[in-house]
Scaffold this active site. Sequence first.
Site, mmCIF file in Angstrom:
data_model
loop_
_atom_site.group_PDB
_atom_site.id
_atom_site.type_symbol
_atom_site.label_atom_id
_atom_site.label_comp_id
_atom_site.label_asym_id
_atom_site.label_seq_id
_atom_site.Cartn_x
_atom_site.Cartn_y
_atom_site.Cartn_z
ATOM 1 N N ASP A 152 0.818 -1.205 0.000
ATOM 2 C CA ASP A 152 0.000 0.000 0.000
ATOM 3 C C ASP A 152 0.858 1.264 0.000
ATOM 4 O O ASP A 152 1.371 1.667 1.044
ATOM 5 C CB ASP A 152 -0.914 -0.032 1.247
ATOM 6 N N ASP B 65 -1.653 5.483 -5.147
ATOM 7 C CA ASP B 65 -2.034 4.646 -4.011
ATOM 8 C C ASP B 65 -2.369 3.220 -4.443
ATOM 9 O O ASP B 65 -3.505 2.932 -4.852
ATOM 10 C CB ASP B 65 -3.241 5.287 -3.315
HETATM 11 C C1 47J Z 1 -6.788 -1.200 3.529
HETATM 12 C C2 47J Z 1 -6.776 0.027 2.707
HETATM 13 C C3 47J Z 1 -5.654 0.717 2.221
HETATM 14 C C4 47J Z 1 -6.169 1.788 1.503
HETATM 15 C C5 47J Z 1 -5.422 2.835 0.748
HETATM 16 N N1 47J Z 1 -4.278 3.332 1.367
HETATM 17 N N2 47J Z 1 -7.510 1.725 1.568
HETATM 18 C C6 47J Z 1 -8.481 2.634 0.958
HETATM 19 N N3 47J Z 1 -7.902 0.632 2.296
#
Ligand code: 47J
Length: 333
Positions: A30, A218
């Site tokens: 992430d 992201d």
């Molecule tokens: C678990 C997770 C990671 C992210 C983005 N950084 N989202 C929206 N959900």
Amino acid sequence: GAVSATATANDAEFVSPVSIGGQTVMMDFDTGSSDLWVFNSQLPAADQKGHTVFDTTTSTSFKMLQGETFSISYGDGSSASGNVGTDIVNIGGATVQTQAVELAKNVSGSFLSDTSSNGLVGFAFSKLNTVKPTQQKTFFDNVASSLALPVMTVSLKSGSNQGSYEFGKIDTAKFTGQITNVSVNSANGFWEFDSTLFKVGDSGAMQQITTAPTAIADTGTSLMLVAPEAAQAYYAQVQGAMQDQTAGGYVFPCGATLPSFSIAVGGQNLATVPATVLNFATVGKDTQTGQTFCYGGIQSSGANQFMIFGDVFLKSMFVVFDQRGPSLGLASP
Ligand SMILES: Cc1cc(CN)n(C)n1
């Protein structure tokens, strides 16, 4: 040297193998957060079901960090919290001897039900790390000094379930043409860059983005969340598109023809997302007309002060996350 980990995708996320104290766990990478947390043997047995857990008791190199805890919540409402230790972490051959490994004692429902992932590795900037009272560094920050180049490259391929994260090298076999470099403003802790122009379709006119003129790269977000004015302009070109409360965004008849979407990355560099990745999922039938509706890969970023370019955007790119600058490199795969 160059190291790489494979990523498997159900096109909603890309997971990769991570070795923690010699135990291999599939985790979600992430670039939009900065905590490395993992399903582990402290979780209630019911919460471990279907998951691979890191067992702190069988790792000979694990050390608990007394008094340190973490608690993180994400843009999609999911969350995790627990305590913290350190262990040897290896990703695709790159090793950090003393990496903070956050051990979830509580995880929210979406993590429990997503059995393809057993935790997250955050690759945003360490200033966003949630460990208290002693903030910890990300794997990327810890490993950077040992790499030939302080870079992580990401090539996520749609549908093929194969993608790769590579550390320390920019593999010219993984992209075509030139890499466009864009300066990153890490003040908010994200891989954030300017994005002020967009175009709907190949022949559309360039339009200004005024409400949220920056974006973050992201990998942890599945969709591409763009400024409301851009989302509205895009779906104005899709026959039968509408905003659906139940689906939580823009939907359209699955047979509709979708235009491509181009958006500026940095100054004038346009990145084009092909129509083929802009139909994200089938959401259901309209009871009156019997028409099947699909959910768009492009959705509005709402009131957010920046746009969020997730997997829908990234999977048609080869992306270099470069600590020099810092900067982002973008090329066609
Ligand atoms: C678990 C997770 C990671 C992210 C983005 N950084 N989202 C929206 N959900």
